[in-house]
Design a protein around this motif. Sequence first.
Motif, mmCIF file in Angstrom:
data_model
loop_
_atom_site.group_PDB
_atom_site.id
_atom_site.type_symbol
_atom_site.label_atom_id
_atom_site.label_comp_id
_atom_site.label_asym_id
_atom_site.label_seq_id
_atom_site.Cartn_x
_atom_site.Cartn_y
_atom_site.Cartn_z
ATOM 1 N N ASP A 206 50.781 63.206 24.309
ATOM 2 C CA ASP A 206 49.319 63.244 24.282
ATOM 3 C C ASP A 206 48.762 61.832 24.203
ATOM 4 O O ASP A 206 49.247 61.022 23.398
ATOM 5 C CB ASP A 206 48.817 64.040 23.072
ATOM 6 C CG ASP A 206 49.048 65.535 23.242
ATOM 7 O OD1 ASP A 206 49.273 65.974 24.390
ATOM 8 O OD2 ASP A 206 49.007 66.263 22.227
ATOM 9 N N GLN A 207 47.743 61.588 24.969
ATOM 10 C CA GLN A 207 47.016 60.310 24.995
ATOM 11 C C GLN A 207 47.814 59.141 25.544
ATOM 12 O O GLN A 207 47.343 58.002 25.534
ATOM 13 C CB GLN A 207 46.441 59.963 23.609
ATOM 14 C CG GLN A 207 45.412 60.994 23.140
ATOM 15 C CD GLN A 207 44.708 60.556 21.881
ATOM 16 O OE1 GLN A 207 44.158 59.471 21.831
ATOM 17 N NE2 GLN A 207 44.708 61.404 20.860
ATOM 18 N N GLN B 13 46.844 63.218 29.652
ATOM 19 C CA GLN B 13 46.193 63.464 28.360
ATOM 20 C C GLN B 13 45.487 62.237 27.785
ATOM 21 O O GLN B 13 44.966 62.272 26.682
ATOM 22 C CB GLN B 13 47.211 64.012 27.340
ATOM 23 C CG GLN B 13 47.764 65.375 27.699
ATOM 24 C CD GLN B 13 46.684 66.442 27.784
ATOM 25 O OE1 GLN B 13 45.655 66.352 27.143
ATOM 26 N NE2 GLN B 13 46.911 67.441 28.606
ATOM 27 N N PHE C 252 53.159 68.217 27.582
ATOM 28 C CA PHE C 252 52.743 67.185 26.634
ATOM 29 C C PHE C 252 52.988 67.597 25.193
ATOM 30 O O PHE C 252 52.805 68.761 24.825
ATOM 31 C CB PHE C 252 51.256 66.868 26.826
ATOM 32 C CG PHE C 252 50.977 66.149 28.111
ATOM 33 C CD1 PHE C 252 51.127 64.768 28.198
ATOM 34 C CD2 PHE C 252 50.601 66.848 29.244
ATOM 35 C CE1 PHE C 252 50.885 64.101 29.387
ATOM 36 C CE2 PHE C 252 50.366 66.192 30.441
ATOM 37 C CZ PHE C 252 50.505 64.817 30.517
ATOM 38 N N PRO D 167 52.445 66.061 20.920
ATOM 39 C CA PRO D 167 51.684 65.069 20.142
ATOM 40 C C PRO D 167 52.515 63.804 19.884
ATOM 41 O O PRO D 167 53.733 63.877 19.753
ATOM 42 C CB PRO D 167 51.402 65.787 18.814
ATOM 43 C CG PRO D 167 51.637 67.232 19.080
ATOM 44 C CD PRO D 167 52.661 67.304 20.165
ATOM 45 N N SER E 243 45.457 54.160 24.592
ATOM 46 C CA SER E 243 44.806 55.198 23.798
ATOM 47 C C SER E 243 44.310 54.640 22.467
ATOM 48 O O SER E 243 43.799 55.391 21.638
ATOM 49 C CB SER E 243 45.743 56.378 23.561
ATOM 50 O OG SER E 243 46.756 56.010 22.664
#
Length: 434
Positions: A139-140, A155, A171, A173, A219
């Motif tokens: 993510d990100q 993401q 994806f 975290p 990010s």
Amino acid sequence: MSLKHRDEKVIWHPFTQHQTISESKGIVKGQGVYLFDESGKSYLDMISSWWVNIHGHCQPTIAAAIYQQALTLEHVIFSGFTHEPAVKLGEELLKILPSNMEKVFYSDNGSTAVEVALKMVYQYWKNQGVARNKFIAFDQGYHGDTFGAMAVGKQSHYFNAYEDLLFNVNFFPYPETWESDNNIEEKERLVLNEIENYLIQFGNETAGIIIEPLIQGASGMRMCRPQFLQALEKLSKSYGVLTIYDEVMTGFGRTGELFSCLSANTQPDIICLAKGLTGGFLPLAATVCSDNIYQAFLGETFSKALAHGHSFTANPLGCAAALASLTLLKSNETQEKIRMIINFNRGKMKVLNATAGIEKIRSCGTVLAFNLKATSTYGSAFSLNLRNRFAERGLLIRPLGNVIYFLPPYCITQQELEWAFKVVIEELEGIKIC
Ligand SMILES: *Cc1c(COP(=O)(O)O)cnc(C)c1O
């Protein structure tokens, strides 16, 4: 007419909403950590010009190496031909990368380094007749803006406009952490469990994992622990999944060691390098891989070969700049400066901890970051206002949403760091953040 006005008439800038950012600063000169605009104003470059410049601007030995190379061989097709700077740079990179890294594939920028890595992983399995085509990313994460890189960086939400065109990626975290985060072990455990559950079901269909190791840059300088990378390595190896480290930002000393795989003591299968590779002088990138990946592309026909290559692959000027930059990077003087920046960052973490209005204070190697409690998104009026206030004071700092970070060239002095820090705090106080 001024540079910025001529620019406005003809230029379309990267990652820029031209309706809200009406002008670009015309920069006429760079020297060390400073940039000078056309009115003579100077800016202390605290972000190494988008993370590429590691030794300061117009560093003379790199400039001289490029000049000498330009008089010797400026460029040659790299298919069927080779040259000294490319071979020498390959040799030098392999000396300092983990011992399982054995082959260097050149391209021009971070996005293409990632693109090449994804193609290597995908075709590695295909060439062996194994049906593994799923990718895991975080993510990100941000991996560049070509199509494959956008797919694994979806993401980050920079690329929502192209969503329908991007291949499917799974994806998970990114277990980000900061000073006095007492929940990190639990966060890591949850992510690792989630990935393991996925791999139990889809492990034998999963081709590879891509991650920005230790620091997710774009990010907002989100940092994870080496322990997480070590556990992830164990997990991916046990399911035969290949790991790509996108070290485009973290490479060349940013995390303290020369590469974050060395800081984390892990051995990925593929490493992507760009940004700091030439010391910020020329666009050059490398995708470095283990020998078993290279071997899987050998065969009697072209169909098993890696179908990738750019006009400027392994440009000799870029390779010469990179060789000069590496010599500087490994010098005692630079290594001492890196240690000075690391110590500065550690010291300032304590000061920041006692400052109101900010949170998630973190540092990794030569990167220091924290969040403003005020919310803000990339390119918002709030972060643009902050960016302009810093510029007024002679500081090049680009907040990523509500994240302020320092990522300076290694030639910076402690006095310059102290000054930049003081100005940042004053400006945040000025808008009643702190
Ligand atoms: C900047 C960046 C890229 C893309 O590199 P470009 O040279 O801008 O194409 C890829 N991955 C990471 C981690 C980056 O920070």
